[in-house]
Write an enzyme that holds these catalytic residues in place. Structure first.
Site, short mmCIF file in Angstrom:
data_model
loop_
_atom_site.label_atom_id
_atom_site.label_comp_id
_atom_site.label_asym_id
_atom_site.label_seq_id
_atom_site.Cartn_x
_atom_site.Cartn_y
_atom_site.Cartn_z
N ILE A 16 11.45 49.77 26.87
CA ILE A 16 11.14 49.62 28.30
C ILE A 16 10.59 48.22 28.56
O ILE A 16 10.96 47.55 29.53
CB ILE A 16 10.15 50.71 28.78
CG1 ILE A 16 10.71 52.11 28.47
CG2 ILE A 16 9.86 50.56 30.28
CD1 ILE A 16 9.74 53.26 28.73
N ASP A 35 3.31 41.71 21.13
CA ASP A 35 3.96 42.86 20.46
C ASP A 35 3.68 42.73 18.96
O ASP A 35 3.73 41.63 18.42
CB ASP A 35 5.48 42.82 20.71
CG ASP A 35 6.11 44.19 20.55
OD1 ASP A 35 6.70 44.70 21.53
OD2 ASP A 35 6.03 44.77 19.44
N PHE A 37 5.53 44.32 16.79
CA PHE A 37 6.85 44.62 16.19
C PHE A 37 6.81 45.85 15.28
O PHE A 37 7.60 45.96 14.36
CB PHE A 37 7.40 43.41 15.41
CG PHE A 37 7.52 42.18 16.26
CD1 PHE A 37 8.16 42.23 17.48
CD2 PHE A 37 6.98 40.97 15.84
CE1 PHE A 37 8.28 41.09 18.28
CE2 PHE A 37 7.07 39.83 16.64
CZ PHE A 37 7.72 39.90 17.86
N THR A 39 7.44 48.93 16.38
CA THR A 39 8.71 49.55 16.77
C THR A 39 9.53 48.61 17.65
O THR A 39 10.74 48.75 17.73
CB THR A 39 8.49 50.90 17.49
OG1 THR A 39 7.59 50.70 18.57
CG2 THR A 39 7.94 51.95 16.55
N ASP A 60 -1.57 42.22 17.51
CA ASP A 60 -1.87 43.65 17.59
C ASP A 60 -2.90 43.87 18.70
O ASP A 60 -4.02 43.36 18.61
CB ASP A 60 -2.43 44.12 16.24
CG ASP A 60 -2.36 45.62 16.13
OD1 ASP A 60 -2.61 46.29 17.16
OD2 ASP A 60 -2.02 46.12 15.05
N TYR A 148 0.39 62.47 20.94
CA TYR A 148 1.00 61.40 21.74
C TYR A 148 0.64 61.59 23.22
O TYR A 148 0.15 60.68 23.89
CB TYR A 148 2.53 61.36 21.56
CG TYR A 148 3.19 60.49 22.60
CD1 TYR A 148 3.02 59.11 22.58
CD2 TYR A 148 3.92 61.06 23.66
CE1 TYR A 148 3.58 58.31 23.57
CE2 TYR A 148 4.48 60.26 24.64
CZ TYR A 148 4.31 58.88 24.60
OH TYR A 148 4.84 58.10 25.59
N VAL A 208 22.52 70.23 20.01
CA VAL A 208 21.89 70.66 21.27
C VAL A 208 20.78 71.66 20.96
O VAL A 208 21.01 72.66 20.26
CB VAL A 208 22.93 71.27 22.23
CG1 VAL A 208 22.24 71.93 23.42
CG2 VAL A 208 23.90 70.20 22.69
N ARG A 268 12.75 74.32 20.45
CA ARG A 268 11.52 73.79 19.87
C ARG A 268 10.32 74.36 20.62
O ARG A 268 10.32 74.39 21.86
CB ARG A 268 11.52 72.27 19.97
CG ARG A 268 12.85 71.69 19.50
CD ARG A 268 12.88 70.21 19.37
NE ARG A 268 12.81 69.47 20.62
CZ ARG A 268 13.31 68.25 20.76
NH1 ARG A 268 13.92 67.66 19.75
NH2 ARG A 268 13.19 67.61 21.89
N GLY A 270 6.83 74.84 22.46
CA GLY A 270 5.96 73.96 23.25
C GLY A 270 6.69 72.93 24.07
O GLY A 270 6.08 72.02 24.62
N1 UDP Z 1 17.49 67.46 22.68
C1 UDP Z 1 18.61 68.06 22.16
N2 UDP Z 1 19.03 67.67 20.92
C2 UDP Z 1 18.40 66.72 20.19
C3 UDP Z 1 17.26 66.10 20.74
C4 UDP Z 1 16.83 66.49 21.99
O1 UDP Z 1 19.22 68.93 22.78
O2 UDP Z 1 18.84 66.44 19.04
C5 UDP Z 1 17.01 67.87 24.03
C6 UDP Z 1 15.58 68.41 24.01
O3 UDP Z 1 15.58 69.82 23.83
C7 UDP Z 1 15.08 68.05 25.39
C8 UDP Z 1 15.89 66.82 25.79
O4 UDP Z 1 16.97 66.73 24.86
O5 UDP Z 1 15.38 69.08 26.31
C9 UDP Z 1 15.10 65.55 25.76
O6 UDP Z 1 14.49 65.41 24.51
P1 UDP Z 1 13.75 64.09 24.11
O7 UDP Z 1 13.21 64.28 22.72
O8 UDP Z 1 14.64 62.93 24.37
O9 UDP Z 1 12.58 63.99 25.18
P2 UDP Z 1 11.39 65.02 25.56
O10 UDP Z 1 11.65 65.42 26.96
O11 UDP Z 1 11.45 66.16 24.61
O12 UDP Z 1 10.16 64.20 25.39
#
Ligand code: UDP
Length: 334
Positions: A16, A35, A37, A39, A60, A148, A208, A268, A270
């Site tokens: 960004i 930066d 560096f 990431t 830093d 995070y 997905v 996943r 949460g």
């Molecule tokens: N996602 C996915 N496959 C992947 C990684 C992410 O389907 O290999 C989906 C994830 O379930 C979420 C969306 O992509 O709904 C965005 O995920 P990302 O990690 O980019 O951002 P988040 O919103 O989780 O911070």
């Protein structure tokens, strides 16, 4: 040039940050990038390296004595330097605190001492956790689910405190699922676009998550850069603004645009089924509206797909391994 400003962009070599630097340089502003560096990559700014209005400094931000000198005479500070990604924040919470909280205080202090005119902070929509209301307004409850999200939100609280106590004119932008060219291509598992584009290049199925009906407010990076500049130009301070695309798009929809086979992997714990920003506040108060529609943004990503040629290729097994701690700590059945 009349009206041009002296700017600092922390994290300006990142995804960004470098897009923000492009926009600032285009408008004739003078930019110093700080930066470390970790990431960020100097290559993200290589097209500017011969331009005298850009200085790229390896430093830093968590060490104020390393950065203070660069703030003299600066008008606008954009603070984007941070550690991102969910899983590493679960594994290394203290590193995240150091970069995202201590780093933010150091940049605030350097800015306060130099009496900079505007301070714009990159906050994260992850502070909303699993929201109850869609589109989600800035007043929604704060529910960080992992370090995070927590550290970015604590950073935001520091920013607003420096606004209120020290009269440092600050604005915090809560960014929703930013995507676009230079989205990170290396390192840890994360950010769906990078994962899917590398899979597309390799002719492998898209991994997905869940049933793919979850939606995200995918916001194009040039729109985000524009929001940062609008926030700096404004006289409004002490405010938080959502920055989103105005819509929300399912992962299946994304796959539909990219085309190709799918391998469904476990949902996943949460993670929200939807992220969707209420952007009425920023539209009204800063006069900002997103310009890039989702299909247009995806088209741009496909145009840059070669940038992901060296990106790690993720598949079911390596994702299961990489997200082990996510399932361990955020999973309900323990
Ligand atoms: N996602 C996915 N496959 C992947 C990684 C992410 O389907 O290999 C989906 C994830 O379930 C979420 C969306 O992509 O709904 C965005 O995920 P990302 O990690 O980019 O951002 P988040 O919103 O989780 O911070």
């Amino acid at each position: 040039m009349a009206g041009t400003k002296k700017c600092i962009v922390t994290g300006g070599a990142g995804f960004i940050g470098s897009n923000l630097v492009d926009a600032l340089v285009d408008q004739g502003h003078t930019v110093t990038v700080l930066d470390n560096f970790s990431t960020g990559r100097p290559e993200n700014l290589s097209h500017h390296l011969k331009n005298p209005i850009l200085s790229l400094i390896e430093a830093d931000i968590s060490n104020i004595s390393d950065i203070e000198e660069y703030f003299k005479g600066v008008d606008w500070v954009f603070h984007l330097a941070a550690l991102a990604d969910i899983v590493p924040s679960i594994v290394h919470p203290m590193q995240y605190h150091l970069s995202n909280v201590d780093g933010t205080i150091a940049v605030l202090e350097a800015s306060r001492k130099a009496e900079v005119k505007r301070f714009v902070y990159a906050a994260s929509s992850s502070c909303y956790g699993l929201p109850d209301v869609f589109p989600t307004p800035e007043t929604a409850p704060i529910r960080p689910m992992y370090p995070y999200a927590l550290t970015k939100n604590v950073g935001e609280q520091y920013v607003l405190h420096w606004n209120n106590l020290y009269n440092l004119p600050c604005v915090s932008l809560r960014l929703f699922n930013v995507y676009g060219p230079r989205a990170r291509t290396t390192g840890t598992y994360g950010a769906v676009f990078g994962v899917f584009l590398a899979q597309k290049l390799a002719g492998k199925p898209y991994t997905v998550v869940g049933d793919g009906n979850q939606t995200r407010d995918f916001t194009y990076v040039t729109d985000v850069a524009d929001a940062f500049i609008k926030a700096a130009e404004s006289e409004i301070s002490g405010e938080i603004f959502n920055v989103g695309s105005g819509g929300t798009y399912s992962i299946n929809e994304l796959v539909g645009h990219l085309g190709g086979p799918v391998d469904y992997i476990p949902k996943r714990p949460g993670e929200p089924d939807c992220t969707f920003a209420d952007i009425s506040k920023i539209t009204k108060q800063l006069g900002w509206t997103p310009q890039i529609t989702f299909p247009k943004g995806v088209e741009q990503m496909l145009r840059h797909i070669d940038d992901w040629r060296d990106a790690p290729l993720w598949e079911r097994q390596s994702i299961a391994e990489a997200t082990k701690d996510w399932f361990k700590y955020l999973g309900k059945e323990q």
